[in-house]
Scaffold this motif. Structure first.
Motif, PDB file in Angstrom:
ATOM      1  N   ILE A 166       8.710   9.913  -2.057  1.00  0.00           N
ATOM      2  CA  ILE A 166       7.527  10.215  -1.340  1.00  0.00           C
ATOM      3  C   ILE A 166       6.446  10.625  -1.509  1.00  0.00           C
ATOM      4  O   ILE A 166       6.187  11.352  -2.269  1.00  0.00           O
ATOM      5  N   ASN A 167       5.315  10.009  -1.337  1.00  0.00           N
ATOM      6  CA  ASN A 167       4.284   9.037  -2.066  1.00  0.00           C
ATOM      7  C   ASN A 167       3.397   9.325  -0.888  1.00  0.00           C
ATOM      8  O   ASN A 167       3.722   9.291   0.162  1.00  0.00           O
ATOM      9  N   GLN A 168       2.201  10.006  -1.308  1.00  0.00           N
ATOM     10  CA  GLN A 168       0.508  10.314  -0.697  1.00  0.00           C
ATOM     11  C   GLN A 168       1.588  11.821   0.624  1.00  0.00           C
ATOM     12  O   GLN A 168       1.242  12.009   1.563  1.00  0.00           O
TER      13      GLN A 168
ATOM     14  N   LYS B 142      -2.242  17.885 -11.653  1.00  0.00           N
ATOM     15  CA  LYS B 142      -1.189  18.401 -10.542  1.00  0.00           C
ATOM     16  C   LYS B 142      -0.356  17.239 -10.061  1.00  0.00           C
ATOM     17  O   LYS B 142       0.462  17.014 -10.095  1.00  0.00           O
ATOM     18  N   LEU B 143      -1.256  16.049  -9.893  1.00  0.00           N
ATOM     19  CA  LEU B 143      -0.733  14.843  -9.689  1.00  0.00           C
ATOM     20  C   LEU B 143       0.317  14.134 -10.630  1.00  0.00           C
ATOM     21  O   LEU B 143       1.294  13.616 -10.823  1.00  0.00           O
ATOM     22  N   THR B 144      -0.266  14.090 -11.883  1.00  0.00           N
ATOM     23  CA  THR B 144       0.170  14.252 -12.583  1.00  0.00           C
ATOM     24  C   THR B 144       1.644  15.046 -13.473  1.00  0.00           C
ATOM     25  O   THR B 144       2.198  14.388 -13.622  1.00  0.00           O
TER      26      THR B 144
ATOM     27  N   GLY C 285       0.835  -1.870   0.004  1.00  0.00           N
ATOM     28  CA  GLY C 285      -0.086   0.153   0.334  1.00  0.00           C
ATOM     29  C   GLY C 285       0.699   1.412  -0.124  1.00  0.00           C
ATOM     30  O   GLY C 285       0.185   2.238   0.377  1.00  0.00           O
ATOM     31  N   VAL C 286       2.317   1.452  -0.224  1.00  0.00           N
ATOM     32  CA  VAL C 286       2.948   2.399   0.099  1.00  0.00           C
ATOM     33  C   VAL C 286       3.280   3.130  -1.550  1.00  0.00           C
ATOM     34  O   VAL C 286       2.787   4.560  -1.866  1.00  0.00           O
ATOM     35  N   GLY C 287       2.179   2.144  -2.642  1.00  0.00           N
ATOM     36  CA  GLY C 287       2.469   2.401  -4.594  1.00  0.00           C
ATOM     37  C   GLY C 287       3.144   2.829  -5.086  1.00  0.00           C
ATOM     38  O   GLY C 287       3.397   3.051  -6.014  1.00  0.00           O
ATOM     39  N   LYS C 288       4.258   1.283  -4.858  1.00  0.00           N
ATOM     40  CA  LYS C 288       4.943   0.402  -6.189  1.00  0.00           C
ATOM     41  C   LYS C 288       4.257   0.195  -6.888  1.00  0.00           C
ATOM     42  O   LYS C 288       4.559   1.094  -7.989  1.00  0.00           O
ATOM     43  N   THR C 289       2.467  -0.086  -7.170  1.00  0.00           N
ATOM     44  CA  THR C 289       2.426  -0.232  -8.231  1.00  0.00           C
ATOM     45  C   THR C 289       1.878   1.156  -8.740  1.00  0.00           C
ATOM     46  O   THR C 289       2.346   1.254 -10.285  1.00  0.00           O
ATOM     47  N   SER C 290       1.732   1.961  -8.034  1.00  0.00           N
ATOM     48  CA  SER C 290       0.661   2.903  -9.462  1.00  0.00           C
ATOM     49  C   SER C 290       1.683   3.862  -9.639  1.00  0.00           C
ATOM     50  O   SER C 290       2.349   4.950 -10.756  1.00  0.00           O
ATOM     51  N   ILE C 291       3.223   3.483  -8.853  1.00  0.00           N
ATOM     52  CA  ILE C 291       4.485   4.171  -9.713  1.00  0.00           C
ATOM     53  C   ILE C 291       5.302   3.980 -10.667  1.00  0.00           C
ATOM     54  O   ILE C 291       5.641   3.888 -11.658  1.00  0.00           O
TER      55      ILE C 291
ATOM     56  N   LEU D 114       5.371  13.100  -4.006  1.00  0.00           N
ATOM     57  CA  LEU D 114       3.700  13.269  -5.073  1.00  0.00           C
ATOM     58  C   LEU D 114       2.905  12.877  -4.208  1.00  0.00           C
ATOM     59  O   LEU D 114       2.896  11.990  -2.956  1.00  0.00           O
ATOM     60  N   ASN D 115       1.963  13.896  -4.457  1.00  0.00           N
ATOM     61  CA  ASN D 115       0.530  14.157  -3.389  1.00  0.00           C
ATOM     62  C   ASN D 115      -0.591  13.050  -3.460  1.00  0.00           C
ATOM     63  O   ASN D 115      -0.730  12.464  -4.587  1.00  0.00           O
ATOM     64  N   THR D 116      -1.296  13.098  -1.701  1.00  0.00           N
ATOM     65  CA  THR D 116      -2.649  12.423  -2.237  1.00  0.00           C
ATOM     66  C   THR D 116      -3.704  12.898  -3.198  1.00  0.00           C
ATOM     67  O   THR D 116      -3.660  14.111  -2.979  1.00  0.00           O
ATOM     68  N   SER D 117      -4.059  11.946  -4.419  1.00  0.00           N
ATOM     69  CA  SER D 117      -5.351  12.552  -4.826  1.00  0.00           C
ATOM     70  C   SER D 117      -6.083  11.150  -5.130  1.00  0.00           C
ATOM     71  O   SER D 117      -5.755  10.641  -5.671  1.00  0.00           O
ATOM     72  N   VAL D 118      -7.237  11.974  -5.317  1.00  0.00           N
ATOM     73  CA  VAL D 118      -8.676  10.943  -5.742  1.00  0.00           C
ATOM     74  C   VAL D 118      -8.588  10.465  -7.448  1.00  0.00           C
ATOM     75  O   VAL D 118      -8.537   9.560  -7.170  1.00  0.00           O
TER      76      VAL D 118
HETATM   77  N1  LIG Z   1      -0.743   9.649  -4.662  1.00  0.00           N
HETATM   78  C1  LIG Z   1      -1.632   8.968  -3.975  1.00  0.00           C
HETATM   79  N2  LIG Z   1      -2.495   9.434  -3.618  1.00  0.00           N
HETATM   80  C2  LIG Z   1      -3.860   8.749  -3.858  1.00  0.00           C
HETATM   81  N3  LIG Z   1      -4.189   7.495  -3.246  1.00  0.00           N
HETATM   82  C3  LIG Z   1      -2.815   6.683  -3.474  1.00  0.00           C
HETATM   83  C4  LIG Z   1      -1.401   7.026  -4.322  1.00  0.00           C
HETATM   84  N4  LIG Z   1      -0.431   6.794  -4.131  1.00  0.00           N
HETATM   85  C5  LIG Z   1      -1.492   5.667  -4.492  1.00  0.00           C
HETATM   86  N5  LIG Z   1      -2.553   5.362  -3.901  1.00  0.00           N
HETATM   87  C6  LIG Z   1      -4.002   4.474  -3.530  1.00  0.00           C
HETATM   88  O1  LIG Z   1      -3.164   3.986  -2.542  1.00  0.00           O
HETATM   89  C7  LIG Z   1      -3.578   2.387  -2.500  1.00  0.00           C
HETATM   90  C8  LIG Z   1      -2.429   1.738  -2.810  1.00  0.00           C
HETATM   91  O2  LIG Z   1      -0.900   2.336  -3.800  1.00  0.00           O
HETATM   92  P1  LIG Z   1      -0.257   1.106  -5.021  1.00  0.00           P
HETATM   93  O3  LIG Z   1       0.539   1.842  -5.592  1.00  0.00           O
HETATM   94  O4  LIG Z   1      -1.330  -0.336  -5.316  1.00  0.00           O
HETATM   95  O5  LIG Z   1       0.021   0.507  -3.570  1.00  0.00           O
HETATM   96  P2  LIG Z   1       1.786  -1.140  -3.115  1.00  0.00           P
HETATM   97  O6  LIG Z   1       1.754  -1.657  -4.873  1.00  0.00           O
HETATM   98  O7  LIG Z   1       2.458  -0.633  -2.719  1.00  0.00           O
HETATM   99  O8  LIG Z   1       0.219  -2.055  -2.465  1.00  0.00           O
HETATM  100  C9  LIG Z   1      -3.764   2.380  -4.189  1.00  0.00           C
HETATM  101  O9  LIG Z   1      -5.398   2.100  -3.362  1.00  0.00           O
HETATM  102  C10 LIG Z   1      -3.575   3.475  -4.843  1.00  0.00           C
HETATM  103  O10 LIG Z   1      -4.790   4.257  -5.041  1.00  0.00           O
END
Ligand SMILES: Nc1ncnc2c1ncn2[C@@H]1O[C@H](COP(=O)(O)OP(=O)(O)O)[C@@H](O)[C@H]1O
Ligand SMILES: [Mg+2]
Length: 265
Positions: free
Chosen positions: A192-194, A245-247, A11-17, A221-225
């Motif tokens: 730095i995420n969220q 902004k997040l992009t 949940g730290v953002g690996k996949t998103s990043i 990287l900020n938190t954004s919906v």
């Molecule tokens: N910058 C962000 N702003 C808001 N939500 C985020 C952000 N980065 C990740 N998330 C959310 O946090 C959750 C975990 O992110 P994810 O990329 O799946 O992490 P991991 O792969 O480390 O488990 C997901 O629901 C994702 O949508």
């Protein structure tokens, strides 16, 4: 250039990043491969949506197919590229995950297949400008394979105190792996995420990391919906909301990474 995104915390953002940096690189013209080593398959799902399990027998596909053929008969071996899929995005390719990775892990480990991903990526490297590897939230066979196969590692950090505790263990694990298997592995930095600039704790945590000498990327990287929406729609931010902004932060982070890699080369 082969870059792994790793943190053993979930949940730290690996996949998103992984997906968003890769999609930005692809949009800028880099032929980019994403490898999804997490059995949960969030990256696979994010980039290509639901997979038709009948059409794609799990054990013959993607990462599972690649590893499976390292066990047993040598005759039928396919080129690693045959486990790569196209995505809807130009220049962006995916080696998908699959649910069978869990049941394969013990056998792969006991047969010392930890270098097989590295061998495959050596072959694939000439076909792609950038390779990004997403990892499971464990220091297991798959994440170790990735850290052995990669040139560089980036570590997402989500600014909570628990994340910080696990960061020390993580850095020890990376250092041990460098020493034992991959001295060339470059710890490029912590992402730095969220980040919440309004709250005091995140800024203090980041400052402390820097004081302790950890490399921290200057783009936060900020938190954004928008991120949740992006996952839901199976569209990376650069496609879904290029001016958000997040992009823009992701674009700046991508530029910082590329610049740093150029300087290191
Ligand atoms: N910058 C962000 N702003 C808001 N939500 C985020 C952000 N980065 C990740 N998330 C959310 O946090 C959750 C975990 O992110 P994810 O990329 O799946 O992490 P991991 O792969 O480390 O488990 C997901 O629901 C994702 O949508
Ligand atoms: Mg993930």
């Amino acid at each position: 250039m082969k870059r792994v995104v790793f943190n053993q915390k979930g949940g730290v953002g690996k996949t998103s990043i992984t997906c968003n940096l890769a999609a930005i690189g692809a949009s800028l013209g880099y032929r980019t491969l994403v490898i999804d080593l997490d059995v949960q398959g969030n990256t696979t799902h994010y980039l290509v949506g639901e997979i038709d399990a009948e059409q794609f027998p799990a054990e013959a596909q993607g990462v599972a197919g690649l590893f499976k053929q390292t066990v047993g008969s040598r005759k039928m071996r396919q080129n690693p590229d045959s486990f790569v899929w196209e995505t809807p995005y130009e220049n962006l390719f995916l080696m998908p995950s699959s649910p069978v990775l869990t049941s394969m892990e013990k056998e792969l480990e006991s047969r010392y297949k930890i270098y097989k991903l590295r061998d495959a990526l050596v072959k694939l490297e000439s076909e792609y400008d950038r390779i990004y590897i997403d990892t499971p939230p464990n220091f297991n066979f798959y994440s170790k394979s990735a850290l052995i196969a990669a040139d560089a590692v980036v570590v997402p950090f989500d600014c909570d105190t628990f994340a910080r505790q696990s960061l020390y263990a993580l850095m020890d694990n990376i250092a041990e792996l460098q020493e034992d298997h991959n001295p060339e592995l470059d710890l490029e930095g912590i992402i730095i995420n969220q980040f919440n600039a309004q709250a005091r704790l995140p800024s203090e945590l980041v400052e402390e990391l820097e004081e302790e000498g950890y490399p921290v990327f200057s783009t936060y990287l900020n938190t954004s919906v928008k991120m949740k929406e992006s996952h839901r729609e199976h569209r990376p931010l650069i496609d879904l909301a290029p001016s958000h902004k997040l992009t823009q932060q992701y674009l700046a982070l991508h530029a910082e990474l590329e610049e740093q890699a150029r300087e290191a080369a």
